[in-house]
Scaffold this motif. Sequence first.
Motif, PDB file in Angstrom:
ATOM      1  N   GLY A 220       0.824  -1.203   0.000  1.00 30.18           N
ATOM      2  CA  GLY A 220       0.000   0.000   0.000  1.00 30.18           C
ATOM      3  C   GLY A 220       0.859   1.254   0.000  1.00 30.18           C
ATOM      4  O   GLY A 220       2.069   1.198  -0.259  1.00 30.18           O
ATOM      5  N   PRO A 221       0.279   2.421   0.298  1.00 30.24           N
ATOM      6  CA  PRO A 221       1.050   3.668   0.313  1.00 30.24           C
ATOM      7  C   PRO A 221       2.250   3.620   1.251  1.00 30.24           C
ATOM      8  O   PRO A 221       3.339   4.111   0.904  1.00 30.24           O
ATOM      9  CB  PRO A 221       0.026   4.703   0.772  1.00 30.24           C
ATOM     10  CG  PRO A 221      -1.289   4.150   0.340  1.00 30.24           C
ATOM     11  CD  PRO A 221      -1.165   2.667   0.514  1.00 30.24           C
ATOM     12  N   ALA A 222       2.076   3.048   2.443  1.00 34.29           N
ATOM     13  CA  ALA A 222       3.192   2.967   3.390  1.00 34.29           C
ATOM     14  C   ALA A 222       4.295   2.070   2.848  1.00 34.29           C
ATOM     15  O   ALA A 222       5.488   2.408   2.916  1.00 34.29           O
ATOM     16  CB  ALA A 222       2.696   2.451   4.742  1.00 34.29           C
ATOM     17  N   GLY A 223       3.915   0.915   2.295  1.00 34.33           N
ATOM     18  CA  GLY A 223       4.897  -0.015   1.754  1.00 34.33           C
ATOM     19  C   GLY A 223       5.627   0.555   0.556  1.00 34.33           C
ATOM     20  O   GLY A 223       6.850   0.398   0.420  1.00 34.33           O
ATOM     21  N   ILE A 228      10.678   2.888  -1.748  1.00 36.85           N
ATOM     22  CA  ILE A 228      11.383   3.952  -2.482  1.00 36.85           C
ATOM     23  C   ILE A 228      12.516   4.522  -1.641  1.00 36.85           C
ATOM     24  O   ILE A 228      13.651   4.687  -2.120  1.00 36.85           O
ATOM     25  CB  ILE A 228      10.395   5.052  -2.899  1.00 36.85           C
ATOM     26  CG1 ILE A 228       9.452   4.534  -3.991  1.00 36.85           C
ATOM     27  CG2 ILE A 228      11.135   6.300  -3.365  1.00 36.85           C
ATOM     28  CD1 ILE A 228       8.286   5.446  -4.293  1.00 36.85           C
ATOM     29  N   TYR A 229      12.241   4.814  -0.374  1.00 38.62           N
ATOM     30  CA  TYR A 229      13.268   5.409   0.487  1.00 38.62           C
ATOM     31  C   TYR A 229      14.419   4.442   0.742  1.00 38.62           C
ATOM     32  O   TYR A 229      15.578   4.859   0.852  1.00 38.62           O
ATOM     33  CB  TYR A 229      12.644   5.883   1.804  1.00 38.62           C
ATOM     34  CG  TYR A 229      12.203   7.325   1.747  1.00 38.62           C
ATOM     35  CD1 TYR A 229      12.944   8.340   2.345  1.00 38.62           C
ATOM     36  CD2 TYR A 229      11.049   7.681   1.050  1.00 38.62           C
ATOM     37  CE1 TYR A 229      12.549   9.661   2.279  1.00 38.62           C
ATOM     38  CE2 TYR A 229      10.642   9.007   0.970  1.00 38.62           C
ATOM     39  CZ  TYR A 229      11.403   9.991   1.581  1.00 38.62           C
ATOM     40  OH  TYR A 229      11.018  11.308   1.496  1.00 38.62           O
ATOM     41  N   ALA A 230      14.108   3.141   0.821  1.00 41.72           N
ATOM     42  CA  ALA A 230      15.173   2.157   1.020  1.00 41.72           C
ATOM     43  C   ALA A 230      16.017   2.014  -0.241  1.00 41.72           C
ATOM     44  O   ALA A 230      17.260   2.018  -0.189  1.00 41.72           O
ATOM     45  CB  ALA A 230      14.563   0.811   1.410  1.00 41.72           C
ATOM     46  N   GLU A 273       2.938   2.221  -7.783  1.00 44.63           N
ATOM     47  CA  GLU A 273       3.693   1.064  -8.277  1.00 44.63           C
ATOM     48  C   GLU A 273       4.701   1.484  -9.340  1.00 44.63           C
ATOM     49  O   GLU A 273       5.846   1.007  -9.354  1.00 44.63           O
ATOM     50  CB  GLU A 273       2.742   0.012  -8.824  1.00 44.63           C
ATOM     51  CG  GLU A 273       3.444  -1.284  -9.223  1.00 44.63           C
ATOM     52  CD  GLU A 273       2.487  -2.408  -9.547  1.00 44.63           C
ATOM     53  OE1 GLU A 273       2.964  -3.543  -9.726  1.00 44.63           O
ATOM     54  OE2 GLU A 273       1.259  -2.163  -9.615  1.00 44.63           O
ATOM     55  N   GLU A 274       4.272   2.373 -10.239  1.00 51.38           N
ATOM     56  CA  GLU A 274       5.188   2.848 -11.276  1.00 51.38           C
ATOM     57  C   GLU A 274       6.378   3.573 -10.662  1.00 51.38           C
ATOM     58  O   GLU A 274       7.509   3.454 -11.149  1.00 51.38           O
ATOM     59  CB  GLU A 274       4.456   3.765 -12.256  1.00 51.38           C
ATOM     60  CG  GLU A 274       3.582   3.022 -13.243  1.00 51.38           C
ATOM     61  CD  GLU A 274       4.362   2.022 -14.083  1.00 51.38           C
ATOM     62  OE1 GLU A 274       5.428   2.402 -14.627  1.00 51.38           O
ATOM     63  OE2 GLU A 274       3.926   0.862 -14.189  1.00 51.38           O
ATOM     64  N   HIS A 275       6.130   4.344  -9.598  1.00 48.03           N
ATOM     65  CA  HIS A 275       7.224   5.058  -8.928  1.00 48.03           C
ATOM     66  C   HIS A 275       8.203   4.065  -8.313  1.00 48.03           C
ATOM     67  O   HIS A 275       9.424   4.212  -8.445  1.00 48.03           O
ATOM     68  CB  HIS A 275       6.651   5.984  -7.850  1.00 48.03           C
ATOM     69  CG  HIS A 275       7.624   7.019  -7.377  1.00 48.03           C
ATOM     70  ND1 HIS A 275       7.273   8.066  -6.563  1.00 48.03           N
ATOM     71  CD2 HIS A 275       8.965   7.169  -7.594  1.00 48.03           C
ATOM     72  CE1 HIS A 275       8.337   8.796  -6.304  1.00 48.03           C
ATOM     73  NE2 HIS A 275       9.379   8.271  -6.913  1.00 48.03           N
ATOM     74  N   VAL A 276       7.684   3.044  -7.662  1.00 46.31           N
ATOM     75  CA  VAL A 276       8.556   2.029  -7.056  1.00 46.31           C
ATOM     76  C   VAL A 276       9.399   1.343  -8.133  1.00 46.31           C
ATOM     77  O   VAL A 276      10.594   1.078  -7.941  1.00 46.31           O
ATOM     78  CB  VAL A 276       7.716   0.984  -6.290  1.00 46.31           C
ATOM     79  CG1 VAL A 276       8.597  -0.176  -5.815  1.00 46.31           C
ATOM     80  CG2 VAL A 276       7.033   1.626  -5.086  1.00 46.31           C
TER      81      VAL A 276
END
Length: 521
Positions: A220-223, A228-230, A273-276
Amino acid sequence: MLDANLKAQLKSYLERVTQPIEIVASLDDGAKSQEMLALLKDIVSLSNQITLLDNGSDARKPSFSLNRPGSDISLRFAGIPMGHEFTSLVLALLQVGGHPSKASAEVIEQIRSLKGEFNFETYFSLSCQNCPDVVQALNLMAVLNPNIRHVAIDGALFQAEVDERKVMAVPSVYLNGVNFGQGRMGLEEILAKLDTGAVEKQAQKLNAKEAFDVLVVGGGPAGASAAIYAARKGIRTGVAAERFGGQVLDTMAIENFISVQATEGPKLAAALEEHVKQYDVDIMNLQRASALVPAKEVGGLHEIQFESGASLKAKSVILATGARWREMGVPGEQEYKAKGVCFCPHCDGPLFKGKRVAVIGGGNSGVEAAIDLAGIVSHVTLLEFDSKLRADAVLQRKLFSLPNVKVITSALTSEVKGDGQKVTGLAYKDRDSGEFHTVDLEGIFVQIGLLPNTDWLKGTVELSPRGEIIVDARGETSLPGVFAAGDVTTVPYKQIVIAVGEGAKASLSAFDHLIRTSAPA
């Protein structure tokens, strides 16, 4: 049918069509057939690769098929695919016209390798944000494999058919005349149900993976934010999710995500998802966590086990499994799920046109659902456990202005009643008088909040009395190296924008943990 702006957008998409397309329409003298014909003429006018034949003989009218001359593609829309399904129509045109799918080569080969005869029928509603995923997945399969046929049916337009099959929730999918599944299903999930060996093969692949620096459980948004940050830290990052997007996929209108004035849940989930995917993140979908095995020592590896039989290890873990709809927990509820008991008024509301329904819950979600349904159904009964509604005043004023809505407070729902095939009513207890009452109706929409997805964590991390993961200001749980973020935690105010921030925070904390535990003595 299409306005100038939409025509311009569609024309630009249709420029990608490389092979001829035949649209074969089956029409009658009705108004909807004329509306469909206008739509199809607009489409044909935008590409010299597309021709229209209006001599189709399909029993469902209005409907149209998309064919590629010389091929065995069997793909049909019964109804006018506007609203959420317009994207499904555009994708179908592109794929029938030779434009390649974004699906992976492995998935495409899996579809082409399916043996047997598969006749799919999907019932959708134009207001359903979950339906396009199913329609688009089955359309693609019909394009890629001549043994697969698919017709997408607007349930509101073919009401007699819906009543005969007792379809009371969308999307509802039938395979060779037998119910195949209900609710959101992605391409991989459908394939897993058809290809029985796929789950085992995927589990074997996951078991062979090396340990991650950070493993995010939940998409979800948190995941997504955590991943991304990791990944931006250059460390080995994985995301294992039951379905990427989580609860956001079931959210209709989103108007408070900062910098995005208005969007819909599925669109935001796709963007996340695309951002990830812009980063080096290993995304593992259709993986439902079943157990957490903590590291035996600080700096050791944590293990996440999944219902598929897969197992993944990581130096640090971020739990972001979100929440699910809270159920009433009364007799009859499970028996009549998707047979009158529903959780999404936007998706399933059109199936109850002209019928009587109830909404359980007097918070913002419940009152908004009642307002939406009042414009579709004949009557709405809203039942609230408390002595008064808890929704915002502006919503209550709108609700009480509607002539076909009745509000009952201090009501404890006690039973869902039915005839063995569908809901026929509900019973409730008046908490003031102690008397029991029955309401005759055809549908029940449950809107009583969310439950954290933490059943699989009991006995491993510390949980609150409500089942939420207890976290500190850094997102740390009771286990060293295990962090949590989003709706699954004790952080107040379950909002998408908060979940995104909490995911970022948990990821930064996990990175800090890795630095400190891997530093030389």
